[in-house]
Design a protein around this motif. Structure first.
Motif, PDB file in Angstrom:
ATOM      1  N   SER A  95       0.203  85.216  23.869  1.00 44.99           N
ATOM      2  CA  SER A  95       0.013  84.929  25.291  1.00 44.99           C
ATOM      3  C   SER A  95       0.710  83.634  25.683  1.00 44.99           C
ATOM      4  CB  SER A  95      -1.478  84.844  25.620  1.00 44.99           C
ATOM      5  OG  SER A  95      -2.072  83.794  24.871  1.00 44.99           O
ATOM      6  N   LEU A  96       0.740  83.387  26.978  1.00 45.90           N
ATOM      7  CA  LEU A  96       1.329  82.173  27.543  1.00 45.90           C
ATOM      8  C   LEU A  96       0.367  81.578  28.560  1.00 45.90           C
ATOM      9  CD1 LEU A  96       4.977  83.376  28.323  1.00 45.90           C
ATOM     10  CD2 LEU A  96       4.250  81.977  26.373  1.00 45.90           C
ATOM     11  N   VAL A  97       0.367  80.266  28.652  1.00 45.49           N
ATOM     12  CA  VAL A  97      -0.298  79.560  29.751  1.00 45.49           C
ATOM     13  C   VAL A  97       0.799  78.936  30.606  1.00 45.49           C
ATOM     14  CG1 VAL A  97      -1.837  77.677  30.407  1.00 45.49           C
ATOM     15  CG2 VAL A  97      -2.383  79.098  28.417  1.00 45.49           C
ATOM     16  N   LEU A  98       0.827  79.309  31.878  1.00 43.02           N
ATOM     17  CA  LEU A  98       1.812  78.754  32.805  1.00 43.02           C
ATOM     18  C   LEU A  98       1.094  77.891  33.833  1.00 43.02           C
ATOM     19  CD1 LEU A  98       4.029  81.911  33.499  1.00 43.02           C
ATOM     20  CD2 LEU A  98       4.319  80.183  31.731  1.00 43.02           C
ATOM     21  N   ILE A  99       1.579  76.670  34.017  1.00 49.19           N
ATOM     22  CA  ILE A  99       0.993  75.750  34.993  1.00 49.19           C
ATOM     23  C   ILE A  99       2.072  75.335  35.985  1.00 49.19           C
ATOM     24  CG2 ILE A  99      -0.175  73.544  35.353  1.00 49.19           C
ATOM     25  CD1 ILE A  99      -1.223  73.706  32.528  1.00 49.19           C
ATOM     26  N   PHE A 100       1.763  75.480  37.262  1.00 48.93           N
ATOM     27  CA  PHE A 100       2.699  75.111  38.321  1.00 48.93           C
ATOM     28  C   PHE A 100       2.066  74.054  39.224  1.00 48.93           C
ATOM     29  CE2 PHE A 100       4.085  79.233  36.947  1.00 48.93           C
ATOM     30  CZ  PHE A 100       5.472  79.169  37.001  1.00 48.93           C
ATOM     31  N   HIS A 101       2.866  73.073  39.576  1.00 51.90           N
ATOM     32  CA  HIS A 101       2.442  72.024  40.498  1.00 51.90           C
ATOM     33  C   HIS A 101       2.905  72.392  41.902  1.00 51.90           C
ATOM     34  CE1 HIS A 101       3.033  67.639  42.025  1.00 51.90           C
ATOM     35  NE2 HIS A 101       1.882  68.126  42.425  1.00 51.90           N
ATOM     36  N   GLN A 102       1.958  72.514  42.833  1.00 57.74           N
ATOM     37  CA  GLN A 102       2.279  72.821  44.224  1.00 57.74           C
ATOM     38  C   GLN A 102       2.792  71.551  44.904  1.00 57.74           C
ATOM     39  OE1 GLN A 102       0.888  75.996  46.490  1.00 57.74           O
ATOM     40  NE2 GLN A 102       2.248  76.434  44.801  1.00 57.74           N
TER      41      GLN A 102
ATOM     42  N   GLN B 152       7.987  83.842  42.171  1.00 55.76           N
ATOM     43  CA  GLN B 152       6.998  83.725  43.234  1.00 55.76           C
ATOM     44  C   GLN B 152       6.637  82.258  43.479  1.00 55.76           C
ATOM     45  OE1 GLN B 152       4.778  86.306  45.238  1.00 55.76           O
ATOM     46  NE2 GLN B 152       5.237  84.329  46.169  1.00 55.76           N
ATOM     47  N   GLU B 153       6.392  81.513  42.412  1.00 56.29           N
ATOM     48  CA  GLU B 153       6.005  80.119  42.559  1.00 56.29           C
ATOM     49  C   GLU B 153       7.137  79.268  43.149  1.00 56.29           C
ATOM     50  OE1 GLU B 153       3.248  78.439  42.236  1.00 56.29           O
ATOM     51  OE2 GLU B 153       1.924  79.985  41.439  1.00 56.29           O
ATOM     52  N   THR B 154       8.373  79.593  42.810  1.00 55.69           N
ATOM     53  CA  THR B 154       9.508  78.884  43.399  1.00 55.69           C
ATOM     54  C   THR B 154       9.535  79.074  44.913  1.00 55.69           C
ATOM     55  OG1 THR B 154      10.811  79.092  41.374  1.00 55.69           O
ATOM     56  CG2 THR B 154      12.027  78.658  43.407  1.00 55.69           C
ATOM     57  N   SER B 155       9.231  80.293  45.357  1.00 52.78           N
ATOM     58  CA  SER B 155       9.189  80.551  46.801  1.00 52.78           C
ATOM     59  C   SER B 155       8.048  79.802  47.477  1.00 52.78           C
ATOM     60  CB  SER B 155       9.061  82.059  47.067  1.00 52.78           C
ATOM     61  OG  SER B 155       7.760  82.531  46.752  1.00 52.78           O
ATOM     62  N   TRP B 156       7.028  79.404  46.697  1.00 47.76           N
ATOM     63  CA  TRP B 156       5.914  78.610  47.215  1.00 47.76           C
ATOM     64  C   TRP B 156       6.163  77.116  47.054  1.00 47.76           C
ATOM     65  CZ3 TRP B 156       1.598  81.841  44.366  1.00 47.76           C
ATOM     66  CH2 TRP B 156       1.443  83.067  45.032  1.00 47.76           C
ATOM     67  N   ASN B 157       7.376  76.749  46.677  1.00 44.71           N
ATOM     68  CA  ASN B 157       7.750  75.342  46.479  1.00 44.71           C
ATOM     69  C   ASN B 157       6.905  74.700  45.384  1.00 44.71           C
ATOM     70  OD1 ASN B 157       9.277  73.036  46.962  1.00 44.71           O
ATOM     71  ND2 ASN B 157       7.892  72.256  48.528  1.00 44.71           N
ATOM     72  N   SER B 158       6.897  75.344  44.221  1.00 47.18           N
ATOM     73  CA  SER B 158       6.140  74.851  43.069  1.00 47.18           C
ATOM     74  C   SER B 158       7.075  74.475  41.931  1.00 47.18           C
ATOM     75  CB  SER B 158       5.151  75.914  42.578  1.00 47.18           C
ATOM     76  OG  SER B 158       4.243  76.270  43.587  1.00 47.18           O
ATOM     77  N   GLN B 159       6.591  73.643  41.038  1.00 45.43           N
ATOM     78  CA  GLN B 159       7.344  73.192  39.871  1.00 45.43           C
ATOM     79  C   GLN B 159       6.574  73.536  38.599  1.00 45.43           C
ATOM     80  OE1 GLN B 159       7.419  68.966  39.402  1.00 45.43           O
ATOM     81  NE2 GLN B 159       9.133  68.967  37.967  1.00 45.43           N
ATOM     82  N   LEU B 160       7.265  74.181  37.653  1.00 51.02           N
ATOM     83  CA  LEU B 160       6.653  74.520  36.369  1.00 51.02           C
ATOM     84  C   LEU B 160       6.453  73.263  35.533  1.00 51.02           C
ATOM     85  CD1 LEU B 160       5.764  76.676  34.241  1.00 51.02           C
ATOM     86  CD2 LEU B 160       8.154  76.695  33.483  1.00 51.02           C
ATOM     87  N   ILE B 161       5.265  73.143  34.941  1.00 45.28           N
ATOM     88  CA  ILE B 161       4.974  72.062  33.990  1.00 45.28           C
ATOM     89  C   ILE B 161       4.871  72.705  32.610  1.00 45.28           C
ATOM     90  CG2 ILE B 161       3.370  70.232  33.330  1.00 45.28           C
ATOM     91  CD1 ILE B 161       2.435  70.143  36.230  1.00 45.28           C
ATOM     92  N   PRO B 162       5.909  72.604  31.776  1.00 40.47           N
ATOM     93  CA  PRO B 162       5.902  73.290  30.471  1.00 40.47           C
ATOM     94  C   PRO B 162       4.800  72.788  29.558  1.00 40.47           C
ATOM     95  CG  PRO B 162       8.111  72.514  31.062  1.00 40.47           C
ATOM     96  CD  PRO B 162       7.159  71.860  32.007  1.00 40.47           C
ATOM     97  N   LYS B 163       4.036  73.712  28.993  1.00 43.46           N
ATOM     98  CA  LYS B 163       2.992  73.402  28.028  1.00 43.46           C
ATOM     99  C   LYS B 163       3.012  74.468  26.930  1.00 43.46           C
ATOM    100  CE  LYS B 163       1.563  69.676  29.960  1.00 43.46           C
ATOM    101  NZ  LYS B 163       1.780  68.373  29.294  1.00 43.46           N
TER     102      LYS B 163
ATOM    103  N   LYS C 173      12.271  64.721  39.033  1.00 45.23           N
ATOM    104  CA  LYS C 173      13.015  64.940  40.266  1.00 45.23           C
ATOM    105  C   LYS C 173      13.034  66.424  40.571  1.00 45.23           C
ATOM    106  CE  LYS C 173      17.382  63.681  42.431  1.00 45.23           C
ATOM    107  NZ  LYS C 173      18.709  63.078  42.228  1.00 45.23           N
ATOM    108  N   VAL C 174      12.754  66.792  41.798  1.00 47.24           N
ATOM    109  CA  VAL C 174      12.726  68.198  42.185  1.00 47.24           C
ATOM    110  C   VAL C 174      13.671  68.417  43.337  1.00 47.24           C
ATOM    111  CG1 VAL C 174      10.362  68.524  41.412  1.00 47.24           C
ATOM    112  CG2 VAL C 174      10.771  67.784  43.740  1.00 47.24           C
ATOM    113  N   SER C 175      14.109  69.646  43.486  1.00 45.49           N
ATOM    114  CA  SER C 175      15.062  69.975  44.540  1.00 45.49           C
ATOM    115  C   SER C 175      14.377  69.970  45.896  1.00 45.49           C
ATOM    116  CB  SER C 175      15.681  71.357  44.273  1.00 45.49           C
ATOM    117  OG  SER C 175      14.681  72.335  44.280  1.00 45.49           O
ATOM    118  N   LYS C 176      15.129  69.590  46.890  1.00 46.03           N
ATOM    119  CA  LYS C 176      14.620  69.579  48.249  1.00 46.03           C
ATOM    120  C   LYS C 176      14.982  70.898  48.922  1.00 46.03           C
ATOM    121  CE  LYS C 176      15.192  64.578  48.725  1.00 46.03           C
ATOM    122  NZ  LYS C 176      15.871  63.500  49.481  1.00 46.03           N
ATOM    123  N   THR C 177      14.049  71.416  49.686  1.00 46.49           N
ATOM    124  CA  THR C 177      14.313  72.639  50.412  1.00 46.49           C
ATOM    125  C   THR C 177      15.222  72.331  51.595  1.00 46.49           C
ATOM    126  OG1 THR C 177      12.154  73.477  49.803  1.00 46.49           O
ATOM    127  CG2 THR C 177      13.260  74.569  51.625  1.00 46.49           C
TER     128      THR C 177
END
Length: 414
Positions: free
Chosen positions: A198-205, A231-242, A322-326
């Motif tokens: 399995s995987l645990v995925l965490i996204f920062h809104q 889907q999370e990218t379209s919600w302006n989220s950033q993946l936090i790898p764990k 640093k994250v991309s700006k919409t």
């Protein structure tokens, strides 16, 4: 069905999976018997597959990504994007895409068979592929692998085929005929479920108040992971790898999410572990942190055995990247026009998508292609979109995000 033993008979996936190393550490191999017997471990020998990077062709109309792999042959080649692998004796070109189990596995069949890997739609010339290696996410430790089969869908009918051999992370089918193929497992009559990677995925809104996270608990299926990331990218989220869980998980079990500090977990602090196809909405919990400390620990606990199966710390540095700006398409094209003229690739595919979207017509496509250098072709297309206005530039921006997301991200971050 055959289980190969010894150095010459064992091949393992090493590419295209985020948690491969963890899997290698926790699983054993098991021979197959004609009658169910207790599993017996055999020696695990790792052999790296040759990695192939496919051409990725997003279809704007169907929102489905097709992969086109050229295999120089002979050898066994694994797709870096999907984990799918092919054995060929000479050079071959293969096209494949992910499909959805719920569209093809009938309700009556769902009572007998459990999907345990992605469903693939594969196109190849007959006789060109000696064997296909279909990914699965079952942990084979202490599992009777006689329940493993391959579902083959053709003309809306499913046939069940026995794999030639079952390996740690794939089921192998020799001399395959292609259409829809995926690994399934016969449902156990007892209450004991299959252990799953399995995987645990965490996204920062990024646009939410204070610190808001989405936490997913999914089988290690790369097609599901990609769908969530999209889907999370379209919600302006950033993946936090764990890291992934350090113990196998079980379908039907509920897992409790907790923290060592005061956080709000909604709608409730536990998740059922189940398999949903990539096009379905995946389950997640929302975690709201009012005051982010220097470090917060999160745990996932198996409610049946009250044992911790995953532990990770979130640190303030995890949120400072640093994250991309919409930006709008027009703003992006204007700001990065010089770079796009020199760096934009896959022009023929971009033009095809723009023509499908009615942004350009066939004569305009020919005008672009008539330019005598790559840079002039790119410049002509950018000028053409600019003349057509912001809507055309937005369409071009969206197509470029699909065709070359790394270029878009690099330009937006610099």
């Amino acid at each position: 069905m055959e289980m190969l033993e010894g150095p010459e008979g064992i091949v393992s996936h090493l590419a295209g999976n985020t948690s491969t190393s963890a899997k290698h550490a926790s699983c054993k191999w098991h021979p197959v018997h004609s009658t169910p017997l207790g599993p017996k471990p055999v020696t695990l020998v790792l052999q790296e597959l040759q990695e192939v990077r496919p051409e990725i062709d997003p279809d704007v109309l169907t929102e489905q990504t097709k992969y086109k792999a050229y295999l120089p042959g002979p050898g066994i080649f694994q797709c870096s994007e999907t984990g799918l692998a092919f054995e060929v004796e000479s050079e071959a070109s293969i096209v494949y895409s992910h499909d959805t189990w719920t569209m093809h596995l009938k309700e009556a069949d769902q009572k007998v068979w459990v999907p345990v890997g992605p469903l693939f739609n594969i196109w190849a010339q007959p006789g060109t592929v000696r064997a296909v290696y279909l990914p699965h996410f079952v942990c084979l430790e202490d599992v009777d692998i006689s329940g493993c089969s391959i579902a083959h869908f053709e003309s809306q009918q499913m046939t069940i085929q026995k794999p030639t051999k079952v390996m740690a992370f794939s089921a192998v089918l020799e001399n395959p005929s292609f259409s829809l193929l995926g690994v399934v497992w016969r449902k156990l009559r007892s209450t004991i479920s299959l252990p799953m990677h399995s995987l645990v995925l965490i996204f920062h809104q990024l646009s939410a108040a204070n610190t808001t996270l989405h936490l997913y608990l999914i089988p290690d299926d790369i097609s599901v992971k990609q769908a969530i990331e999209k889907q999370e990218t379209s919600w302006n989220s950033q993946l936090i790898p764990k890291p992934p869980p350090f113990s196998p998980l079980f379908f039907g079990y509920r897992y409790h999410v907790s923290s060592n500090t005061q956080v709000r977990i909604m709608p409730e602090p536990h998740l059922p572990f189940c398999y949903k196809s990539p096009k379905e909405q995946q389950l997640f919990v929302e975690i709201y942190i009012r005051n982010m400390a220097e470090e917060i620990e999160f745990l996932i606990t198996d409610r049946h055995s009250d044992t911790v199966v995953w532990r990770a710390s979130l640190r303030s540095g995890d949120f400072s990247r640093k994250v991309s700006k919409t930006s709008s398409g027009a703003e992006f094209m204007k700001k990065h026009k010089t770079e796009l003229c020199s760096r934009m690739g896959q022009l023929s595919s971009i033009l095809l998508n723009l023509r499908v979207e009615d942004v350009i017509n066939s004569e305009e496509e020919e005008e672009v292609e008539a330019q005598n250098t790559k840079q002039k072709k790119n410049q002509f297309l950018l000028n053409l979109a600019e003349k057509k206005g912001p809507k055309a530039q937005e369409k071009l921006y969206k197509v470029l995000q699909l065709k070359d997301p790394f270029l878009v991200a690099d330009l937006e971050n610099n």
